[in-house]
Design a protein around this motif. Structure first.
Motif, mmCIF file in Angstrom:
data_model
loop_
_atom_site.group_PDB
_atom_site.id
_atom_site.type_symbol
_atom_site.label_atom_id
_atom_site.label_comp_id
_atom_site.label_asym_id
_atom_site.label_seq_id
_atom_site.Cartn_x
_atom_site.Cartn_y
_atom_site.Cartn_z
ATOM 1 N N GLU A 121 53.184 35.825 45.208
ATOM 2 C CA GLU A 121 53.514 36.734 44.117
ATOM 3 C C GLU A 121 52.333 37.074 43.212
ATOM 4 O OE1 GLU A 121 56.960 35.544 41.905
ATOM 5 O OE2 GLU A 121 57.928 34.641 43.662
ATOM 6 N N ILE A 122 51.319 36.216 43.186
ATOM 7 C CA ILE A 122 50.210 36.438 42.255
ATOM 8 C C ILE A 122 48.919 36.798 42.984
ATOM 9 C CG2 ILE A 122 48.780 35.365 40.467
ATOM 10 C CD1 ILE A 122 51.236 33.708 39.686
ATOM 11 N N ALA A 123 48.557 36.017 43.989
ATOM 12 C CA ALA A 123 47.293 36.267 44.694
ATOM 13 C C ALA A 123 47.294 37.596 45.431
ATOM 14 C CB ALA A 123 47.007 35.127 45.669
ATOM 15 N N THR A 124 48.458 38.168 45.666
ATOM 16 C CA THR A 124 48.551 39.438 46.392
ATOM 17 C C THR A 124 48.438 40.657 45.479
ATOM 18 O OG1 THR A 124 50.964 39.310 46.208
ATOM 19 C CG2 THR A 124 49.967 38.443 48.225
ATOM 20 N N LEU A 125 48.412 40.458 44.173
ATOM 21 C CA LEU A 125 48.336 41.583 43.240
ATOM 22 C C LEU A 125 47.004 42.306 43.399
ATOM 23 C CD1 LEU A 125 49.856 39.784 40.129
ATOM 24 C CD2 LEU A 125 51.005 41.406 41.656
ATOM 25 N N SER A 126 47.042 43.632 43.346
ATOM 26 C CA SER A 126 45.856 44.411 43.714
ATOM 27 C C SER A 126 45.252 45.223 42.581
ATOM 28 C CB SER A 126 46.199 45.356 44.874
ATOM 29 O OG SER A 126 47.234 46.250 44.495
ATOM 30 N N ASN A 127 45.789 45.115 41.374
ATOM 31 C CA ASN A 127 45.179 45.842 40.265
ATOM 32 C C ASN A 127 45.592 45.212 38.942
ATOM 33 O OD1 ASN A 127 47.751 47.184 39.383
ATOM 34 N ND2 ASN A 127 47.563 48.141 41.402
ATOM 35 N N VAL A 128 44.912 45.596 37.891
ATOM 36 C CA VAL A 128 45.139 44.970 36.595
ATOM 37 C C VAL A 128 46.515 45.314 36.039
ATOM 38 C CG1 VAL A 128 44.025 46.849 35.318
ATOM 39 C CG2 VAL A 128 44.153 44.557 34.310
ATOM 40 N N GLU A 129 47.025 46.495 36.353
ATOM 41 C CA GLU A 129 48.352 46.862 35.864
ATOM 42 C C GLU A 129 49.424 45.948 36.456
ATOM 43 O OE1 GLU A 129 45.688 50.301 35.338
ATOM 44 O OE2 GLU A 129 46.175 49.043 37.065
ATOM 45 N N ALA A 130 49.359 45.743 37.768
ATOM 46 C CA ALA A 130 50.337 44.867 38.422
ATOM 47 C C ALA A 130 50.185 43.424 37.933
ATOM 48 C CB ALA A 130 50.168 44.939 39.938
#
Length: 341
Positions: free
Chosen positions: A308-317
Protein backbone atom coordinates in the motif's frame (compact mmCIF):
# COMPACT_ATOMS: atom_id res chain seq x y z
CA UNK A 1 7.01 -48.29 6.29
CA UNK A 2 9.52 -48.32 9.13
CA UNK A 3 10.98 -45.01 7.94
CA UNK A 4 7.52 -43.44 7.73
CA UNK A 5 6.75 -44.56 11.28
CA UNK A 6 10.11 -43.20 12.44
CA UNK A 7 9.42 -39.80 10.85
CA UNK A 8 5.97 -39.69 12.43
CA UNK A 9 7.43 -40.37 15.87
CA UNK A 10 10.05 -37.66 15.38
CA UNK A 11 7.41 -35.11 14.32
CA UNK A 12 5.38 -35.87 17.44
CA UNK A 13 8.47 -35.09 19.52
CA UNK A 14 9.14 -31.85 17.65
CA UNK A 15 12.12 -33.28 15.78
CA UNK A 16 12.99 -34.24 12.22
CA UNK A 17 15.49 -36.24 10.21
CA UNK A 18 18.16 -34.16 8.50
CA UNK A 19 19.46 -34.69 4.97
CA UNK A 20 22.47 -36.61 6.28
CA UNK A 21 20.37 -38.80 8.54
CA UNK A 22 20.99 -36.82 11.73
CA UNK A 23 18.11 -36.16 14.11
CA UNK A 24 17.57 -32.50 14.98
CA UNK A 25 14.96 -30.21 16.48
CA UNK A 26 12.44 -29.12 13.88
CA UNK A 27 11.67 -25.49 13.07
CA UNK A 28 9.29 -24.06 15.62
CA UNK A 29 6.63 -23.44 12.94
CA UNK A 30 5.68 -26.98 12.01
CA UNK A 31 3.07 -27.13 9.27
CA UNK A 32 -0.36 -28.36 10.38
CA UNK A 33 0.77 -28.79 13.97
CA UNK A 34 -2.35 -28.69 16.19
CA UNK A 35 -2.49 -26.00 18.85
CA UNK A 36 -2.84 -27.69 22.20
CA UNK A 37 -4.60 -26.09 25.13
CA UNK A 38 -2.10 -24.19 27.29
CA UNK A 39 0.60 -24.79 24.67
CA UNK A 40 3.33 -22.18 24.42
CA UNK A 41 2.97 -19.80 21.49
CA UNK A 42 5.51 -21.11 18.94
CA UNK A 43 6.52 -17.53 18.19
CA UNK A 44 7.61 -17.11 21.81
CA UNK A 45 9.14 -20.49 22.55
CA UNK A 46 12.76 -21.60 22.75
CA UNK A 47 13.76 -23.62 19.69
CA UNK A 48 15.42 -26.20 21.96
CA UNK A 49 13.41 -26.63 25.17
CA UNK A 50 10.13 -25.25 23.72
CA UNK A 51 9.48 -23.34 26.93
CA UNK A 52 8.43 -19.66 26.99
CA UNK A 53 11.14 -17.18 26.07
CA UNK A 54 9.67 -14.06 27.63
CA UNK A 55 8.78 -15.48 31.04
CA UNK A 56 11.04 -16.34 33.93
CA UNK A 57 14.58 -15.09 34.49
CA UNK A 58 16.53 -16.82 31.71
CA UNK A 59 18.09 -14.63 29.02
CA UNK A 60 16.78 -15.26 25.52
CA UNK A 61 18.41 -14.36 22.22
CA UNK A 62 17.78 -14.43 18.49
CA UNK A 63 20.18 -16.25 16.20
CA UNK A 64 21.51 -13.67 13.75
CA UNK A 65 24.21 -13.23 11.15
CA UNK A 66 26.59 -10.26 11.32
CA UNK A 67 28.63 -8.94 8.42
CA UNK A 68 30.74 -5.79 7.95
CA UNK A 69 29.11 -2.79 6.30
CA UNK A 70 31.08 -1.81 3.18
CA UNK A 71 32.27 1.77 3.20
CA UNK A 72 35.00 4.22 4.12
CA UNK A 73 34.13 4.60 7.79
CA UNK A 74 37.21 4.69 10.00
CA UNK A 75 35.26 2.78 12.65
CA UNK A 76 34.23 -0.74 11.54
CA UNK A 77 30.46 -1.13 11.47
CA UNK A 78 28.30 -4.23 11.28
CA UNK A 79 24.84 -5.10 10.03
CA UNK A 80 22.94 -8.09 11.34
CA UNK A 81 20.00 -9.99 9.88
CA UNK A 82 17.96 -12.80 11.35
CA UNK A 83 15.58 -15.62 10.53
CA UNK A 84 14.15 -15.03 14.03
CA UNK A 85 14.84 -18.42 15.48
CA UNK A 86 15.03 -17.70 19.20
CA UNK A 87 16.60 -19.60 22.06
CA UNK A 88 17.47 -19.43 25.73
CA UNK A 89 21.19 -18.71 25.82
CA UNK A 90 21.79 -21.44 28.39
CA UNK A 91 19.90 -23.92 26.17
CA UNK A 92 22.17 -22.96 23.28
CA UNK A 93 25.29 -23.40 25.38
CA UNK A 94 24.16 -26.76 26.73
CA UNK A 95 23.25 -27.98 23.24
CA UNK A 96 26.66 -26.97 21.90
CA UNK A 97 28.40 -28.86 24.70
CA UNK A 98 26.35 -31.98 23.98
CA UNK A 99 26.80 -31.79 20.21
CA UNK A 100 29.15 -34.17 18.48
CA UNK A 101 31.70 -33.38 15.81
CA UNK A 102 34.64 -32.70 18.08
CA UNK A 103 36.70 -29.55 18.17
CA UNK A 104 36.88 -29.33 14.39
CA UNK A 105 33.20 -28.33 14.22
CA UNK A 106 32.61 -24.70 15.19
CA UNK A 107 29.86 -23.45 17.48
CA UNK A 108 27.64 -22.12 14.70
CA UNK A 109 27.77 -25.29 12.63
CA UNK A 110 26.64 -27.15 15.72
CA UNK A 111 23.92 -24.55 16.31
CA UNK A 112 22.45 -25.24 12.87
CA UNK A 113 21.49 -28.71 14.11
CA UNK A 114 18.92 -27.26 16.50
CA UNK A 115 17.98 -23.87 15.00
CA UNK A 116 16.32 -25.15 11.82
CA UNK A 117 19.52 -24.62 9.84
CA UNK A 118 19.59 -20.84 10.30
CA UNK A 119 23.00 -19.50 9.32
CA UNK A 120 24.29 -17.46 12.25
CA UNK A 121 27.40 -16.13 13.93
CA UNK A 122 25.93 -14.08 16.79
CA UNK A 123 23.33 -14.40 19.53
CA UNK A 124 21.50 -11.07 19.76
CA UNK A 125 20.22 -10.79 23.35
CA UNK A 126 16.54 -10.00 23.90
CA UNK A 127 16.08 -7.34 26.59
CA UNK A 128 12.93 -8.80 28.11
CA UNK A 129 13.73 -7.19 31.45
CA UNK A 130 13.31 -10.29 33.60
CA UNK A 131 16.92 -11.54 33.82
CA UNK A 132 19.32 -10.74 36.61
CA UNK A 133 21.79 -7.94 36.00
CA UNK A 134 24.68 -10.42 36.01
CA UNK A 135 23.06 -12.70 33.43
CA UNK A 136 22.09 -9.77 31.20
CA UNK A 137 25.61 -8.33 31.37
CA UNK A 138 27.03 -11.73 30.44
CA UNK A 139 24.68 -11.92 27.44
CA UNK A 140 25.66 -8.43 26.24
CA UNK A 141 29.36 -9.22 26.68
CA UNK A 142 28.92 -12.42 24.73
CA UNK A 143 27.20 -10.47 21.93
CA UNK A 144 30.13 -8.05 21.86
CA UNK A 145 32.54 -10.98 21.55
CA UNK A 146 30.48 -12.50 18.74
CA UNK A 147 30.50 -9.19 16.84
CA UNK A 148 34.26 -8.78 17.26
CA UNK A 149 34.81 -12.02 15.37
CA UNK A 150 33.05 -10.50 12.35
CA UNK A 151 34.84 -7.12 12.60
CA UNK A 152 36.92 -5.13 15.07
CA UNK A 153 33.97 -3.12 16.33
CA UNK A 154 34.28 -0.72 19.28
CA UNK A 155 32.60 -1.54 22.60
CA UNK A 156 28.88 -2.16 22.24
CA UNK A 157 26.76 0.95 22.69
CA UNK A 158 23.44 2.38 21.56
CA UNK A 159 25.07 4.04 18.53
CA UNK A 160 26.35 0.71 17.17
CA UNK A 161 22.92 -0.90 17.42
CA UNK A 162 21.34 2.23 15.92
CA UNK A 163 23.55 1.91 12.82
CA UNK A 164 22.40 -1.71 12.56
CA UNK A 165 18.76 -0.59 12.76
CA UNK A 166 19.34 2.02 10.05
CA UNK A 167 20.88 -0.59 7.77
CA UNK A 168 17.94 -2.91 8.35
CA UNK A 169 15.37 -0.22 7.53
CA UNK A 170 17.40 0.79 4.46
CA UNK A 171 17.03 -2.79 3.24
CA UNK A 172 13.27 -2.41 3.51
CA UNK A 173 13.19 0.93 1.72
CA UNK A 174 15.57 -0.02 -1.09
CA UNK A 175 14.37 -3.64 -1.31
CA UNK A 176 17.84 -5.01 -0.68
CA UNK A 177 18.29 -8.67 0.10
CA UNK A 178 18.19 -9.77 3.72
CA UNK A 179 19.44 -13.24 2.84
CA UNK A 180 22.39 -12.57 0.55
CA UNK A 181 24.88 -13.03 3.39
CA UNK A 182 22.89 -15.32 5.68
CA UNK A 183 21.23 -17.54 3.05
CA UNK A 184 17.88 -17.19 4.76
CA UNK A 185 15.48 -14.79 6.38
CA UNK A 186 13.31 -12.21 4.68
CA UNK A 187 11.29 -9.07 5.19
CA UNK A 188 8.87 -10.46 7.79
CA UNK A 189 11.46 -12.16 10.00
CA UNK A 190 13.65 -9.06 9.94
CA UNK A 191 10.71 -6.80 10.76
CA UNK A 192 10.36 -8.99 13.85
CA UNK A 193 14.10 -8.74 14.44
CA UNK A 194 13.77 -4.94 14.44
CA UNK A 195 11.86 -5.27 17.72
CA UNK A 196 14.81 -7.15 19.23
CA UNK A 197 17.34 -4.55 18.04
CA UNK A 198 15.11 -1.69 19.17
CA UNK A 199 14.85 -3.07 22.70
CA UNK A 200 18.56 -3.82 22.80
CA UNK A 201 19.46 -0.28 21.74
CA UNK A 202 17.18 1.29 24.34
CA UNK A 203 18.58 -0.98 27.07
CA UNK A 204 22.07 0.46 26.48
CA UNK A 205 23.17 3.88 27.80
CA UNK A 206 22.14 6.82 25.65
CA UNK A 207 24.83 8.38 23.48
CA UNK A 208 25.15 10.47 20.32
CA UNK A 209 23.54 8.75 17.35
CA UNK A 210 25.50 8.81 14.07
CA UNK A 211 22.83 10.26 11.76
CA UNK A 212 24.86 10.55 8.57
CA UNK A 213 21.94 11.38 6.28
CA UNK A 214 18.33 12.56 6.32
CA UNK A 215 16.93 9.01 6.32
CA UNK A 216 18.84 8.05 9.42
CA UNK A 217 17.82 11.26 11.17
CA UNK A 218 14.22 10.16 10.68
CA UNK A 219 15.01 6.68 12.04
CA UNK A 220 16.52 8.30 15.14
CA UNK A 221 13.00 9.20 16.28
CA UNK A 222 12.57 5.51 17.15
CA UNK A 223 15.24 6.15 19.76
CA UNK A 224 13.98 9.48 21.09
CA UNK A 225 10.17 9.52 21.05
CA UNK A 226 8.54 8.28 24.24
CA UNK A 227 4.97 7.78 23.01
CA UNK A 228 3.04 7.42 19.79
CA UNK A 229 1.20 10.63 20.64
CA UNK A 230 4.43 12.64 20.77
CA UNK A 231 5.32 11.23 17.33
CA UNK A 232 1.92 12.13 15.90
CA UNK A 233 2.24 15.70 17.11
CA UNK A 234 5.36 16.29 15.04
CA UNK A 235 5.18 13.73 12.24
CA UNK A 236 4.47 16.33 9.53
CA UNK A 237 7.25 18.61 10.77
CA UNK A 238 9.67 15.66 10.80
CA UNK A 239 8.90 14.86 7.17
CA UNK A 240 9.20 18.49 6.09
CA UNK A 241 12.55 18.82 7.86
CA UNK A 242 13.78 15.59 6.29
CA UNK A 243 12.80 16.74 2.81
CA UNK A 244 14.59 20.04 3.41
CA UNK A 245 17.66 18.13 4.62
CA UNK A 246 17.69 16.20 1.36
CA UNK A 247 17.89 19.49 -0.53
CA UNK A 248 20.95 20.53 1.50
CA UNK A 249 22.51 17.14 0.72
CA UNK A 250 22.40 18.05 -2.96
CA UNK A 251 19.46 15.92 -4.05
CA UNK A 252 17.05 17.21 -6.65
CA UNK A 253 13.45 17.65 -5.60
CA UNK A 254 11.78 15.10 -7.86
CA UNK A 255 9.61 12.32 -6.44
CA UNK A 256 12.09 9.73 -7.71
CA UNK A 257 14.92 11.37 -5.79
CA UNK A 258 12.96 12.02 -2.59
CA UNK A 259 11.05 8.74 -2.58
CA UNK A 260 13.59 6.95 -0.26
CA UNK A 261 13.25 9.59 2.46
CA UNK A 262 9.46 9.49 2.10
CA UNK A 263 9.42 5.70 2.43
CA UNK A 264 11.76 5.82 5.43
CA UNK A 265 9.47 8.34 7.12
CA UNK A 266 6.44 6.20 6.22
CA UNK A 267 8.15 3.11 7.67
CA UNK A 268 8.72 4.90 10.99
CA UNK A 269 5.21 6.39 10.97
CA UNK A 270 3.57 3.04 10.27
CA UNK A 271 5.76 1.30 12.84
CA UNK A 272 4.75 3.75 15.56
CA UNK A 273 1.05 3.66 14.71
CA UNK A 274 0.50 0.01 13.78
CA UNK A 275 3.19 -1.92 15.67
CA UNK A 276 4.34 0.01 18.76
CA UNK A 277 1.58 2.49 19.74
CA UNK A 278 3.33 3.32 23.02
CA UNK A 279 0.96 5.01 25.46
CA UNK A 280 3.19 4.96 28.54
CA UNK A 281 6.02 7.24 29.58
CA UNK A 282 8.03 4.14 30.49
CA UNK A 283 8.88 3.29 26.90
CA UNK A 284 11.20 0.34 27.59
CA UNK A 285 8.76 -1.31 30.00
CA UNK A 286 5.97 -0.93 27.43
CA UNK A 287 8.07 -2.48 24.67
CA UNK A 288 9.07 -5.35 26.94
CA UNK A 289 5.53 -6.12 28.06
CA UNK A 290 4.22 -5.90 24.47
CA UNK A 291 7.09 -7.75 22.77
CA UNK A 292 5.11 -10.81 21.73
CA UNK A 293 2.28 -8.62 20.46
CA UNK A 294 4.83 -6.60 18.49
CA UNK A 295 6.19 -9.75 16.85
CA UNK A 296 2.67 -10.85 15.91
CA UNK A 297 1.88 -7.53 14.23
CA UNK A 298 4.83 -7.55 11.85
CA UNK A 299 3.26 -9.69 9.12
CA UNK A 300 0.43 -7.20 8.58
CA UNK A 301 2.92 -4.33 8.90
CA UNK A 302 5.18 -5.66 6.13
CA UNK A 303 2.22 -6.45 3.88
CA UNK A 304 0.80 -2.94 4.30
CA UNK A 305 4.15 -1.25 3.73
CA UNK A 306 4.96 -3.32 0.64
CA UNK A 307 1.54 -3.31 -1.01
CA UNK A 308 0.00 0.00 0.00
CA UNK A 309 2.88 2.42 0.58
CA UNK A 310 5.97 1.33 -1.35
CA UNK A 311 3.89 1.16 -4.54
CA UNK A 312 2.85 4.84 -4.43
CA UNK A 313 4.15 6.69 -7.46
CA UNK A 314 3.76 10.39 -6.72
CA UNK A 315 3.59 12.90 -3.91
CA UNK A 316 -0.16 13.39 -4.24
CA UNK A 317 -0.89 9.69 -3.74
CA UNK A 318 1.65 9.53 -0.91
CA UNK A 319 0.12 12.51 0.89
CA UNK A 320 -3.38 11.09 0.57
CA UNK A 321 -2.38 7.63 1.79
CA UNK A 322 -0.34 8.92 4.74
CA UNK A 323 -2.93 11.57 5.68
CA UNK A 324 -0.56 14.47 5.06
CA UNK A 325 -1.50 18.06 4.20
CA UNK A 326 -0.57 18.25 0.52
CA UNK A 327 -0.24 22.03 0.63
CA UNK A 328 2.58 21.67 3.18
CA UNK A 329 4.39 18.81 1.45
CA UNK A 330 4.02 19.42 -2.28
CA UNK A 331 6.02 22.71 -2.35
CA UNK A 332 9.09 20.74 -1.25
CA UNK A 333 8.95 18.76 -4.49
CA UNK A 334 9.97 20.13 -7.86
CA UNK A 335 7.51 20.33 -10.73
CA UNK A 336 4.19 18.62 -10.20
CA UNK A 337 5.70 15.85 -8.08
CA UNK A 338 3.96 13.21 -10.16
CA UNK A 339 6.89 11.46 -11.82
CA UNK A 340 6.26 7.73 -11.87
CA UNK A 341 8.81 5.38 -10.40
Amino acid sequence: MAMAMRNKQLREMGMQMGKSGEVKVAHRRIANEPMLEDAVDPLASCCICREPLFQGTRVAAAYAFASPIPGDSRVPQLATVSQMVMVHIDCHQNAIRRSGGGRNVDEWSKASLHNAGAKCNVLTPIASGSASEADWTAAVNRYQTDLEVAAAVPPLCRAIVFVDICELIDKFVFYRSFSEASQGGGRESNAQYLAVLHLLALSLPADDLPTVNARHRVVSFLMTELTVESWREQRVDVLRAALSDCATEGRDSSWASLRPICLTWAFVDLYFNDVIPIDSDDRVEWLQSHLLDTLRKTSAFVKKFDEEIATLSNVEAFSEKMDLPLDQISPLFGGSGDADV
